[in-house]
Motif scaffolding. Sequence first.
Motif, PDB file in Angstrom:
ATOM      1  N   ILE A 182       1.017  -1.224  -0.070  1.00  0.00           N
ATOM      2  CA  ILE A 182      -0.003   0.004  -0.107  1.00  0.00           C
ATOM      3  C   ILE A 182       0.940   1.326   0.081  1.00  0.00           C
ATOM      4  N   ARG A 183       1.919   1.180   0.877  1.00  0.00           N
ATOM      5  CA  ARG A 183       2.773   2.329   0.849  1.00  0.00           C
ATOM      6  C   ARG A 183       3.611   2.481  -0.547  1.00  0.00           C
ATOM      7  N   HIS A 184       4.216   1.599  -1.251  1.00  0.00           N
ATOM      8  CA  HIS A 184       4.684   1.674  -2.660  1.00  0.00           C
ATOM      9  C   HIS A 184       3.747   2.143  -3.560  1.00  0.00           C
ATOM     10  N   ALA A 185       2.378   1.525  -3.638  1.00  0.00           N
ATOM     11  CA  ALA A 185       1.240   2.115  -4.275  1.00  0.00           C
ATOM     12  C   ALA A 185       0.910   3.654  -4.304  1.00  0.00           C
ATOM     13  N   LEU A 186       0.932   4.125  -3.024  1.00  0.00           N
ATOM     14  CA  LEU A 186       0.324   5.467  -2.902  1.00  0.00           C
ATOM     15  C   LEU A 186       1.564   6.386  -3.006  1.00  0.00           C
ATOM     16  N   ARG A 187       2.919   5.888  -3.073  1.00  0.00           N
ATOM     17  CA  ARG A 187       3.925   6.815  -3.731  1.00  0.00           C
ATOM     18  C   ARG A 187       3.868   6.921  -5.011  1.00  0.00           C
ATOM     19  N   LEU A 188       3.674   5.576  -5.915  1.00  0.00           N
ATOM     20  CA  LEU A 188       3.285   5.953  -7.144  1.00  0.00           C
ATOM     21  C   LEU A 188       2.224   6.944  -7.526  1.00  0.00           C
ATOM     22  N   LEU A 189       1.367   6.954  -6.953  1.00  0.00           N
ATOM     23  CA  LEU A 189      -0.175   7.735  -7.232  1.00  0.00           C
ATOM     24  C   LEU A 189      -0.009   9.154  -6.309  1.00  0.00           C
ATOM     25  N   ARG A 190       0.789   9.421  -5.882  1.00  0.00           N
ATOM     26  CA  ARG A 190       1.055  10.625  -5.124  1.00  0.00           C
ATOM     27  C   ARG A 190       0.552  11.992  -5.983  1.00  0.00           C
ATOM     28  N   ASP A 191       1.143  11.920  -7.139  1.00  0.00           N
ATOM     29  CA  ASP A 191       0.742  13.306  -8.120  1.00  0.00           C
ATOM     30  C   ASP A 191      -0.321  12.997  -8.889  1.00  0.00           C
ATOM     31  N   LYS A 192      -1.150  11.765  -8.676  1.00  0.00           N
ATOM     32  CA  LYS A 192      -2.374  11.763  -9.375  1.00  0.00           C
ATOM     33  C   LYS A 192      -3.040  13.007  -9.721  1.00  0.00           C
ATOM     34  N   HIS A 193      -3.627  13.269 -11.067  1.00  0.00           N
ATOM     35  CA  HIS A 193      -4.279  14.406 -11.241  1.00  0.00           C
ATOM     36  C   HIS A 193      -5.605  13.740 -12.015  1.00  0.00           C
ATOM     37  N   PRO A 194      -6.717  14.351 -12.036  1.00  0.00           N
ATOM     38  CA  PRO A 194      -7.904  13.845 -12.713  1.00  0.00           C
ATOM     39  C   PRO A 194      -7.636  13.889 -14.142  1.00  0.00           C
ATOM     40  N   VAL A 195      -8.226  12.961 -15.005  1.00  0.00           N
ATOM     41  CA  VAL A 195      -8.186  12.693 -16.302  1.00  0.00           C
ATOM     42  C   VAL A 195      -9.090  13.716 -16.996  1.00  0.00           C
ATOM     43  N   SER A 196      -8.679  14.662 -17.515  1.00  0.00           N
ATOM     44  CA  SER A 196      -9.628  15.504 -18.245  1.00  0.00           C
ATOM     45  C   SER A 196     -10.655  14.681 -19.134  1.00  0.00           C
ATOM     46  N   GLN A 197     -11.960  14.912 -18.956  1.00  0.00           N
ATOM     47  CA  GLN A 197     -13.093  14.182 -19.737  1.00  0.00           C
ATOM     48  C   GLN A 197     -13.416  14.979 -20.821  1.00  0.00           C
ATOM     49  N   GLU A 198     -13.998  14.236 -21.868  1.00  0.00           N
ATOM     50  CA  GLU A 198     -14.700  14.857 -22.971  1.00  0.00           C
ATOM     51  C   GLU A 198     -15.631  16.036 -22.629  1.00  0.00           C
ATOM     52  N   PHE A 199     -15.734  16.976 -23.212  1.00  0.00           N
ATOM     53  CA  PHE A 199     -16.662  17.985 -22.988  1.00  0.00           C
ATOM     54  C   PHE A 199     -18.304  17.383 -22.892  1.00  0.00           C
ATOM     55  N   ASN A 200     -18.882  17.814 -21.741  1.00  0.00           N
ATOM     56  CA  ASN A 200     -20.099  17.489 -21.525  1.00  0.00           C
ATOM     57  C   ASN A 200     -20.973  18.595 -20.978  1.00  0.00           C
ATOM     58  N   PRO A 201     -22.031  19.271 -21.730  1.00  0.00           N
ATOM     59  CA  PRO A 201     -22.698  20.423 -21.522  1.00  0.00           C
ATOM     60  C   PRO A 201     -23.537  20.482 -20.107  1.00  0.00           C
ATOM     61  N   ARG A 202     -23.590  19.392 -19.413  1.00  0.00           N
ATOM     62  CA  ARG A 202     -24.692  19.387 -18.371  1.00  0.00           C
ATOM     63  C   ARG A 202     -24.105  20.233 -17.298  1.00  0.00           C
ATOM     64  N   LYS A 203     -24.893  20.703 -16.409  1.00  0.00           N
ATOM     65  CA  LYS A 203     -24.596  21.553 -15.370  1.00  0.00           C
ATOM     66  C   LYS A 203     -24.005  20.446 -14.016  1.00  0.00           C
ATOM     67  N   HIS A 204     -24.598  19.462 -13.875  1.00  0.00           N
ATOM     68  CA  HIS A 204     -24.300  18.559 -12.724  1.00  0.00           C
ATOM     69  C   HIS A 204     -25.015  17.156 -13.113  1.00  0.00           C
ATOM     70  N   SER A 205     -24.769  16.045 -12.425  1.00  0.00           N
ATOM     71  CA  SER A 205     -25.298  14.832 -12.330  1.00  0.00           C
ATOM     72  C   SER A 205     -26.428  15.052 -11.202  1.00  0.00           C
ATOM     73  N   LEU A 206     -27.260  14.085 -11.428  1.00  0.00           N
ATOM     74  CA  LEU A 206     -28.328  13.798 -10.378  1.00  0.00           C
ATOM     75  C   LEU A 206     -28.260  12.731  -9.679  1.00  0.00           C
ATOM     76  N   TYR A 207     -28.455  13.179  -8.199  1.00  0.00           N
ATOM     77  CA  TYR A 207     -28.786  11.808  -7.314  1.00  0.00           C
ATOM     78  C   TYR A 207     -30.430  11.323  -7.278  1.00  0.00           C
ATOM     79  N   SER A 208     -30.542   9.914  -7.209  1.00  0.00           N
ATOM     80  CA  SER A 208     -31.991   9.715  -6.922  1.00  0.00           C
ATOM     81  C   SER A 208     -32.361   9.984  -5.322  1.00  0.00           C
ATOM     82  N   MET A 209     -33.417  10.237  -5.534  1.00  0.00           N
ATOM     83  CA  MET A 209     -34.153  10.522  -4.181  1.00  0.00           C
ATOM     84  C   MET A 209     -35.161   9.454  -3.674  1.00  0.00           C
TER      85      MET A 209
END
Length: 518
Positions: A491-518
């Motif tokens: 786990i220590r080695h894995a988190l060292r590897l992932l320390r600089d992880k950044h969100p991968v850019s997603q293709e354009f989506n015009p939505r304002k936000h997703s919805l959660y079911s209620m």
Amino acid sequence: MVGSTQEKLDELTKILEIAAEPAGESAVAKRAKKNIPSVRSRVTTLLDPGTFFEIGALARQPGKNDAMYGDGVVTGHGLIEGRPVVVIAHDQTVYGGSVGEMFGRKLTKALQFAFEKACPVVTINDSGGARIQDAVASIAWFGHMSRVQAKLSGYVPQVSIMLGKCAAGAVYGPINTDVLVGTQNAYMFVTGPEVIKAVTGEDVSAEDLGGAEVQARRGVIHHVTDTEQQAFDWARTYLGYMPSSCLEQPPLVNPGLEPEITASDRELDRIIPDSDRSGYDMHEILLRIFDDGEFHEIRAAFAPNLITGFARVDGRTVGVVANQPLVLGGSIDAACSDKSTYFIRLCDAFNIPLVFVADTPGVLPGVEEENNGVIIRGGRVPRAIIEATVPIINLVVRKSYGGAYGMMACKQLGADISFAWPTARIAVIGAESAVDLIGRRQLMAVPEEHRAAARDFMINQYNETVATPWVAAERGYIDAVIEPSRTRLEIRHALRLLRDKHPVSQEFNPRKHSLYSM
């Protein structure tokens, strides 16, 4: 004639003495009867010694000669473990700690200061709610306070310490903070026992209605302590795992400890029982795979079939989500789904990597769970995992069946690195259920006197050929099968590897936000 400088200093001293104890001797007597400290003693106990700077001590209602200084709340800033925090503390001896106009102005100003300076907020709650005498001014300031508090959510850590009473409108501020810690004699509810009895005829005590233990089992309060000192210590420890804001990283504490396998690590090689039906305490695993055997649990009394809390890996904070085989076999139900979703989003907001430790037979079946909305509430867990951008590690130590496979952050749903122990069983359902469903015809063809033995043979075949980590590893659904004793280091080695992880850019989506079911 204008007074001398000395006269002005004497006047300041006199005013500050009054402001320090606005209600005078009656306040001292009230606290003595309840055996509680003053509001400023509470604040200084929470903070590093000598660091509290009070703001607004001389504020009071304008146009009223008998108005008390402070207006029922103490605000200011200080340090916890050397890092700045804003502190807000209700003074129940002044107007019962109720919310009036100047109270609202002071609290809103303190929250705005926290927003501008990007520092955590700790609120010490002991309030009767809205001040009836202030009419609309009181409830209007609840609105102002709520708007500023909303800006802080996910931006800076917010902690509520529940001491004594928290009623009516005063409950909505705390439940919109990150965590609540309360003492045994604290209670919180929207309407008190007297109002309930008058309106509905129900007779209930304050403790049964909203006592700290009751609210902890409901998931409202995240931790209950015996004393105020313990509550303050718990809050300080919690903040020690958090960054000052989402713009920073959590503190680094003692990195590089125990770089090799230890005797404690080797105990993991024999910790899983040979029988799938045998339980064990998941805490025994968690204490061995993180730094120093430390684990700061959150919401232990609520949905105890799932464990959530904070630990450190190589000195860095991680959030932990783990099944507890001792409760409901570690099954996923509606309540623990809520617990998981909130905790995942809390960690993601503050740049804290997540480690999932799975041993679950699946989603808990039953009419009651369907009535509890397990579909909706359970469905939010994978959504939270998918939306998280922090590093995610998945570890399967024993069972990982059905929908719970995804709810414990399988690789296909969002884990960056997925490990399994040789004891892992990964499948749609467990062996016994699988044989009963898909092997029914075969068993019926077996003479009755041999049917039990045939069923046992089929169960063993399923476990040895289907529900194994080797099948998942061969197909790339997990990254590695590891020796349990190597888990902490992997786990220590894995988190060292992932320390600089950044969100991968997603293709354009015009939505304002997703919805959660209620």
